[in-house]
Design a protein around this motif. Structure first.
Motif, PDB file in Angstrom:
ATOM      1  N   LYS A  10      -4.117   2.707 -12.616  1.00 43.49           N
ATOM      2  CA  LYS A  10      -2.647   2.598 -12.660  1.00 43.49           C
ATOM      3  C   LYS A  10      -2.129   3.041 -14.034  1.00 43.49           C
ATOM      4  CE  LYS A  10       0.831  -0.542 -11.074  1.00 43.49           C
ATOM      5  NZ  LYS A  10       1.102  -1.113  -9.824  1.00 43.49           N
ATOM      6  N   GLY A  63       1.334   4.897   0.934  1.00 42.14           N
ATOM      7  CA  GLY A  63       2.155   5.289   2.077  1.00 42.14           C
ATOM      8  C   GLY A  63       2.961   6.547   1.768  1.00 42.14           C
ATOM      9  N   ASN A 136      -4.069  -5.944  -3.333  1.00 48.67           N
ATOM     10  CA  ASN A 136      -4.517  -7.053  -4.182  1.00 48.67           C
ATOM     11  C   ASN A 136      -4.780  -8.331  -3.405  1.00 48.67           C
ATOM     12  OD1 ASN A 136      -1.896  -7.797  -3.618  1.00 48.67           O
ATOM     13  ND2 ASN A 136      -1.117  -7.094  -5.605  1.00 48.67           N
ATOM     14  N   ILE A 139      -5.336  -8.149   4.015  1.00 48.37           N
ATOM     15  CA  ILE A 139      -4.274  -7.587   4.858  1.00 48.37           C
ATOM     16  C   ILE A 139      -3.959  -8.539   6.011  1.00 48.37           C
ATOM     17  CG2 ILE A 139      -3.670  -5.652   6.346  1.00 48.37           C
ATOM     18  CD1 ILE A 139      -5.443  -3.891   4.728  1.00 48.37           C
TER      19      ILE A 139
HETATM   20  N1  LIG Z   1       1.860   7.994  -9.619  1.00 48.94           N
HETATM   21  C1  LIG Z   1       0.927   7.268  -9.098  1.00 48.94           C
HETATM   22  O1  LIG Z   1       0.809   6.085  -9.432  1.00 48.94           O
HETATM   23  C2  LIG Z   1       0.081   7.858  -8.041  1.00 48.94           C
HETATM   24  C3  LIG Z   1      -0.381   7.046  -7.020  1.00 48.94           C
HETATM   25  N2  LIG Z   1      -1.002   7.562  -5.951  1.00 48.94           N
HETATM   26  C4  LIG Z   1      -1.237   6.722  -4.766  1.00 48.94           C
HETATM   27  O2  LIG Z   1      -0.711   5.449  -4.937  1.00 48.94           O
HETATM   28  C5  LIG Z   1      -1.638   4.464  -4.556  1.00 48.94           C
HETATM   29  C6  LIG Z   1      -1.335   3.198  -5.260  1.00 48.94           C
HETATM   30  O3  LIG Z   1      -0.019   2.876  -4.893  1.00 48.94           O
HETATM   31  P1  LIG Z   1       0.680   1.482  -5.136  1.00 48.94           P
HETATM   32  O4  LIG Z   1       0.332   1.002  -6.485  1.00 48.94           O
HETATM   33  O5  LIG Z   1       2.094   1.660  -4.798  1.00 48.94           O
HETATM   34  O6  LIG Z   1      -0.036   0.509  -4.120  1.00 48.94           O
HETATM   35  P2  LIG Z   1      -0.427   0.643  -2.587  1.00 48.94           P
HETATM   36  O7  LIG Z   1       0.339   1.727  -1.916  1.00 48.94           O
HETATM   37  O8  LIG Z   1      -1.892   0.681  -2.521  1.00 48.94           O
HETATM   38  O9  LIG Z   1       0.075  -0.771  -2.041  1.00 48.94           O
HETATM   39  C7  LIG Z   1       1.458  -1.029  -1.978  1.00 48.94           C
HETATM   40  C8  LIG Z   1       1.879  -2.374  -2.501  1.00 48.94           C
HETATM   41  O10 LIG Z   1       1.615  -3.356  -1.527  1.00 48.94           O
HETATM   42  C9  LIG Z   1       1.487  -4.634  -2.121  1.00 48.94           C
HETATM   43  N3  LIG Z   1       0.292  -5.240  -1.528  1.00 48.94           N
HETATM   44  C10 LIG Z   1      -0.961  -5.259  -2.019  1.00 48.94           C
HETATM   45  N4  LIG Z   1      -1.798  -5.843  -1.162  1.00 48.94           N
HETATM   46  C11 LIG Z   1      -1.055  -6.187  -0.087  1.00 48.94           C
HETATM   47  C12 LIG Z   1      -1.363  -6.810   1.145  1.00 48.94           C
HETATM   48  N5  LIG Z   1      -2.594  -7.167   1.453  1.00 48.94           N
HETATM   49  N6  LIG Z   1      -0.358  -7.018   2.031  1.00 48.94           N
HETATM   50  C13 LIG Z   1       0.895  -6.641   1.748  1.00 48.94           C
HETATM   51  N7  LIG Z   1       1.238  -6.030   0.594  1.00 48.94           N
HETATM   52  C14 LIG Z   1       0.280  -5.805  -0.303  1.00 48.94           C
HETATM   53  C15 LIG Z   1       1.356  -4.409  -3.597  1.00 48.94           C
HETATM   54  O11 LIG Z   1       2.507  -4.879  -4.212  1.00 48.94           O
HETATM   55  C16 LIG Z   1       1.199  -2.887  -3.732  1.00 48.94           C
HETATM   56  O12 LIG Z   1       1.792  -2.389  -4.869  1.00 48.94           O
HETATM   57  C17 LIG Z   1      -2.974   5.106  -4.834  1.00 48.94           C
HETATM   58  O13 LIG Z   1      -3.993   4.530  -4.097  1.00 48.94           O
HETATM   59  C18 LIG Z   1      -2.688   6.546  -4.456  1.00 48.94           C
HETATM   60  O14 LIG Z   1      -2.875   6.706  -3.061  1.00 48.94           O
HETATM   61  C19 LIG Z   1      -1.070   8.995  -5.795  1.00 48.94           C
HETATM   62  O15 LIG Z   1       0.115   9.400  -5.220  1.00 48.94           O
HETATM   63  C20 LIG Z   1      -1.268   9.676  -7.121  1.00 48.94           C
HETATM   64  C21 LIG Z   1      -0.216   9.310  -8.081  1.00 48.94           C
END
Ligand SMILES: NC(=O)C1=CN([C@@H]2O[C@H](COP(=O)(O)OP(=O)(O)OC[C@H]3O[C@@H](n4cnc5c(N)ncnc54)[C@H](O)[C@@H]3O)[C@@H](O)[C@H]2O)[C@@H](O)CC1
Ligand SMILES: [K+]
Length: 510
Positions: A10, A63, A136, A139
């Protein structure tokens, strides 16, 4: 190659956005293009027709990737069904942007309850973009139902970054996507390398999305991935003026009645790894078989016919490396011999098979005498005998690191993605090898290779890391030519030359 934690990843994303003048939405586009390019290379066609694609998107940036990938695949004439799984109220900003872009030209299914989830035909390709490195907790609810539906479908499942439900660097529980493929962004994640996660990971690849290299170089970590570039840095090409004396003299202590073949395998591995001279010490009954199989090796005969009970003098430092264990057996006289050897030896040794078992059974007496920086090469059962049973992959990794730090040794724990742990508590995971190598004698060959490299003045770390890489690479060449099913240890030996040659060729180009 480094393996970073989810938290570091991150920070790496944020640092790249700040330092490299790229917006977060453009970084997401880069990631989605990298995924899509991999997808297009694979094709995913059947009878010359593109298979239907189903994209399941969560509400965060994973997503967002999914929505961008859906758009890119539509542009490549795939038939795409996109479903956003509304497990919460909030969405990320980059998700929103990609949602708006896609929605203009393509219907999006909104799922808030199970009946909204689309049915997935078995010939479909499913892209799992529910959760990525932001996961974190376990699901639940509609997102869990979506995961179960994907897993039941019989379709090919491809995880964006990591399978939803799988935590990148700690123990996971609850429902997890059983991906056939995982496309990880930039670097591999620890979870991808652990045996119990195999069913959630499938075959994986890390695709570069141009994240900031300075940040990666400076990031502290204790986990690494030994890829080709890493092995090439260790490999030392031979100079024109070298002679057999330049490459040391290895001593291999191995063999017992019925297991002389193990000694042959180990010696063969050592010679093919380039040991200048190699003496094998073995029971007298192994003499003919060894000399017939490998006239290149020298033989030191034991006082006993069936097992090893003594060893040649090591006082004069004639041997630049000592390996012990393949086919050794556990006779009480062999134990006495090993005890004496450990008392006398000053230099790091390679310790395998029954030598490990004997040390495990007599830890109090023997472990403290193992020379510093020696290399143990156990398979999981032997490792368990040494340190006791562990319940999870993560517990095993902790035990592995602690053992190496406490005893100041290296342990190469064999398996898929063999893990080489160091006295500093670092772990280096191997990138080469295949299931065909899970067969008799391959461990003996590895012990020989590492001993052979150690004798040529590679450091114990270099010998172990390069040895495990080349051993796996030779196995991969053998599997490519002969298939995995009937692969034998001697096939690995036969392909070692080609494996070294690939390192040699690439080294010469630099
Ligand atoms: N700029 C960036 O940060 C980039 C991120 N990327 C993508 O972003 C992903 C990470 O994205 P995010 O940090 O938005 O997180 P995720 O899209 O993995 O998860 C979304 C959010 O859901 C919540 N969450 C976690 N566990 C949960 C659960 N069990 N039930 C319900 N909600 C839950 C958390 O608040 C988390 O931030 C990476 O794996 C990658 O695919 C890529 O696009 C590359 C660039
Ligand atoms: K995912």
């Amino acid at each position: 190659m480094k393996i970073l934690t989810a938290k570091q990843t991150k920070e790496l994303d944020a640092y790249t956005i700040e330092q490299d003048a790229i917006s977060s939405i453009n970084l997401m586009e880069r990631a989605s293009v990298a995924f899509t390019n991999w997808f297009l290379r694979k094709g995913f066609s059947q009878n010359n027709r593109k298979r239907p694609v189903f994209v399941f998107c969560g509400l965060g940036n994973n997503g967002g990737d999914g929505l961008a990938i859906a758009r890119l695949l539509l542009g490549n004439q795939y038939e795409v069904t996109t479903c956003v799984v509304r497990y919460a109220e909030t969405t990320s900003a980059d998700f929103d942007q990609n949602y708006e872009r896609l929605k203009k030209k393509h219907p999006i299914i909104e799922a808030t309850e199970e009946t909204h989830l689309p049915d997935i035909p078995a010939n479909a390709v499913v892209i799992d973009a529910l959760f990525g490195s932001g996961l974190n907790r376990t699901i639940e609810g509609i997102a869990a139902q979506a995961v179960k539906k994907m897993n039941r479908s019989g379709a090919t499942l491809i995880a964006v970054d990591i399978a939803s439900g799988l935590l990148p660097d700690s123990l996971s529980s609850g429902v997890i996507v059983r991906a056939n493929y995982t496309i990880s962004f930039e670097l591999p994640k620890l979870a991808l390398l652990l045996p119990h996660n195999d069913k959630f990971v499938g075959s994986w690849e890390a695709v570069s999305i141009g994240l900031n290299q300075t940040f990666i170089d400076d990031a502290p970590t204790s986990n690494y991935y030994v890829n080709t570039a890493f092995a090439q840095k260790i490999f030392k090409p031979r100079s024109k003026f070298s002679h057999k004396g330049s490459f040391g003299h290895a001593l291999m202590i191995a063999g017992s009645e019925g297991k002389m073949g193990a000694a042959v395998m180990a010696v063969h591995g050592g010679l093919r790894a380039g040991a200048g001279l190699l003496t094998v010490h073995l029971p007298t009954r192994g003499y003919n078989v060894l000399q017939t199989a490998l006239p290149e090796a020298m033989v030191s005969l034991d006082a006993h016919a069936q097992y090893v009970s003594n060893f040649p003098s090591i006082d004069d430092k004639k041997y630049s490396a000592i390996g012990i264990g393949p086919g050794l057996g556990k006779h009480s006289n062999t134990l006495r011999c090993l005890t004496k050897l450990l008392e006398k030896a000053q230099q790091p040794m390679v310790i395998d098979a029954d030598a490990i078992n004997l040390i495990a059974e007599n830890q109090d007496k023997l472990l403290t005498n193992v020379p510093e920086y020696s290399i143990f090469t156990p398979h999981p059962k032997e490792f368990e005998r040494l340190v006791g049973r562990t319940s999870t992959d993560y517990a095993r990794l902790r035990t592995l690191k602690a053992f190496c730090q406490k005893h100041r040794v290296y342990v190469l724990l064999k398996g898929a993605h063999s893990a080489l742990a160091t006295p500093k508590g670092e772990v280096y995971f191997n990138s080469t090898g295949n299931p065909g190598m899970a067969t008799a004698g391959t461990g003996d060959v590895l012990t020989g290779i590492i001993t052979g490299l150690l004798s040529q003045r590679y450091t114990p770390f270099e010998a172990a890391a390069l040895g495990m890489y080349v051993h796996g690479l030779a196995g991969d060449f053998a599997a490519k030519a002969e298939g995995q099913y009937s692969l034998m240890a001697s096939d690995i030996i036969n392909y070692m030359g080609i494996a070294f040659k690939t390192l040699e060729n690439n080294a010469n180009h630099e």
